[in-house]
Design a protein around this motif. Structure first.
Motif, mmCIF file in Angstrom:
data_model
loop_
_atom_site.group_PDB
_atom_site.id
_atom_site.type_symbol
_atom_site.label_atom_id
_atom_site.label_comp_id
_atom_site.label_asym_id
_atom_site.label_seq_id
_atom_site.Cartn_x
_atom_site.Cartn_y
_atom_site.Cartn_z
ATOM 1 N N THR A 73 -17.039 -25.585 -51.639
ATOM 2 C CA THR A 73 -18.348 -25.778 -52.256
ATOM 3 C C THR A 73 -19.286 -26.428 -51.243
ATOM 4 O O THR A 73 -18.837 -27.208 -50.399
ATOM 5 C CB THR A 73 -18.243 -26.691 -53.508
ATOM 6 N N PRO A 74 -20.559 -26.105 -51.269
ATOM 7 C CA PRO A 74 -21.260 -25.259 -52.242
ATOM 8 C C PRO A 74 -21.268 -23.768 -51.881
ATOM 9 O O PRO A 74 -21.787 -22.960 -52.637
ATOM 10 C CB PRO A 74 -22.676 -25.811 -52.176
ATOM 11 N N THR A 75 -20.719 -23.406 -50.702
ATOM 12 C CA THR A 75 -20.767 -22.005 -50.277
ATOM 13 C C THR A 75 -20.060 -21.101 -51.269
ATOM 14 O O THR A 75 -20.588 -20.058 -51.669
ATOM 15 C CB THR A 75 -20.129 -21.850 -48.886
ATOM 16 N N LEU A 76 -18.857 -21.502 -51.660
ATOM 17 C CA LEU A 76 -18.069 -20.734 -52.625
ATOM 18 C C LEU A 76 -17.563 -21.669 -53.706
ATOM 19 O O LEU A 76 -17.131 -22.795 -53.413
ATOM 20 C CB LEU A 76 -16.884 -20.051 -51.936
ATOM 21 N N MET A 81 -15.730 -14.193 -56.859
ATOM 22 C CA MET A 81 -14.919 -13.094 -56.329
ATOM 23 C C MET A 81 -15.598 -12.575 -55.077
ATOM 24 O O MET A 81 -16.810 -12.333 -55.060
ATOM 25 C CB MET A 81 -14.751 -11.991 -57.378
ATOM 26 N N VAL A 82 -14.797 -12.424 -54.017
ATOM 27 C CA VAL A 82 -15.346 -12.086 -52.707
ATOM 28 C C VAL A 82 -14.582 -10.923 -52.085
ATOM 29 O O VAL A 82 -13.441 -10.645 -52.442
ATOM 30 C CB VAL A 82 -15.286 -13.304 -51.762
ATOM 31 N N VAL A 83 -15.244 -10.250 -51.142
ATOM 32 C CA VAL A 83 -14.639 -9.120 -50.441
ATOM 33 C C VAL A 83 -14.337 -9.529 -49.012
ATOM 34 O O VAL A 83 -15.175 -10.124 -48.330
ATOM 35 C CB VAL A 83 -15.581 -7.898 -50.448
ATOM 36 N N SER A 84 -13.134 -9.197 -48.578
ATOM 37 C CA SER A 84 -12.707 -9.513 -47.217
ATOM 38 C C SER A 84 -12.776 -8.270 -46.344
ATOM 39 O O SER A 84 -12.414 -7.170 -46.773
ATOM 40 C CB SER A 84 -11.273 -10.052 -47.236
ATOM 41 N N VAL A 85 -13.248 -8.443 -45.104
ATOM 42 C CA VAL A 85 -13.330 -7.322 -44.167
ATOM 43 C C VAL A 85 -12.487 -7.625 -42.933
ATOM 44 O O VAL A 85 -11.597 -8.461 -42.977
ATOM 45 C CB VAL A 85 -14.800 -7.019 -43.774
#
Length: 204
Positions: A73-76, A81-85
């Protein structure tokens, strides 16, 4: 008498036959049911195919992860729910996911192989002797935290020094329990938040 009986029977039989209009309606119903079933089968097949492809893509190329805890926090935030590359060409400031003790942790890259990391008691972070700019931290969030490694610390070859954005509670490379992250532990860089919808966007 016999011919008269047969003619009467024929008249009765002809009267019982359905009319052309009724036949046409029934034929239309049959054709409609056939079209409906074909459309239904086609739709189900398409949905199954799309779902299978989505699972394949999410598993192999673009893993989707859900955030637990509040170390970023506070970023996430918990529940995001996030996508990984790709996990290649990572640099300072990238947010990454990695495997640790059968869990997936999320932290921020602070330094890469060969770089020297130092942290003062106020929580200011220095890489190769230069204080780094950390706009992703909340005001007053800098914190020495759970640091028990010997500083300054040189990041071993093939590893990354990572820290959570919530420095006071995050257990990360500052602590021997986690240490630097090996490239083989990496899931990838987190590039996009897809949930909740009102916070959808790139991750900085």
């Amino acid at each position: 008498m016999k011919p008269l009986f047969e003619k009467k029977s024929e008249k009765i039989a002809l009267a019982d036959l359905p009319k052309a209009e009724e036949l046409s309606k029934e034929l239309g119903k049959i054709k409609y049911r056939e079209r409906y079933m074909r459309t239904l089968r086609s739709t189900v097949f398409t949905l199954v195919t799309v779902a299978a492809l989505a699972v394949l893509v999410a598993t192999i190329w673009l893993p989707v992860l859900q955030i637990y805890g509040n170390s970023m926090t506070p970023t996430l935030k918990a529940g995001d729910m996030v996508v990984s590359v790709s996990k290649k060409n990572l640099k300072q400031g990238d947010v990454v996911a990695f495997y640790y003790n059968n869990k997936v942790l999320v932290k921020r890259v602070i330094a890469t192989s060969g770089q020297w990391v130092n942290i003062d008691k106020k929580g200011n972070v220095f890489v190769d002797g230069k204080k780094i700019n950390e706009p992703y931290l909340q005001r007053g969030e800098k914190n020495y935290g759970e640091t028990n490694i010997e500083l300054p610390y040189q990041v071993p070859d093939g590893k990354y020094f990572v820290m959570g954005d919530h420095r006071e509670v995050s257990v990360d490379s500052r602590n021997k329990a986690v240490g630097p992250v090996d490239s083989e532990q990496l899931v990838g860089k987190l590039s996009l938040r897809i949930w909740p919808l009102n916070r959808m966007g790139s991750i900085d």
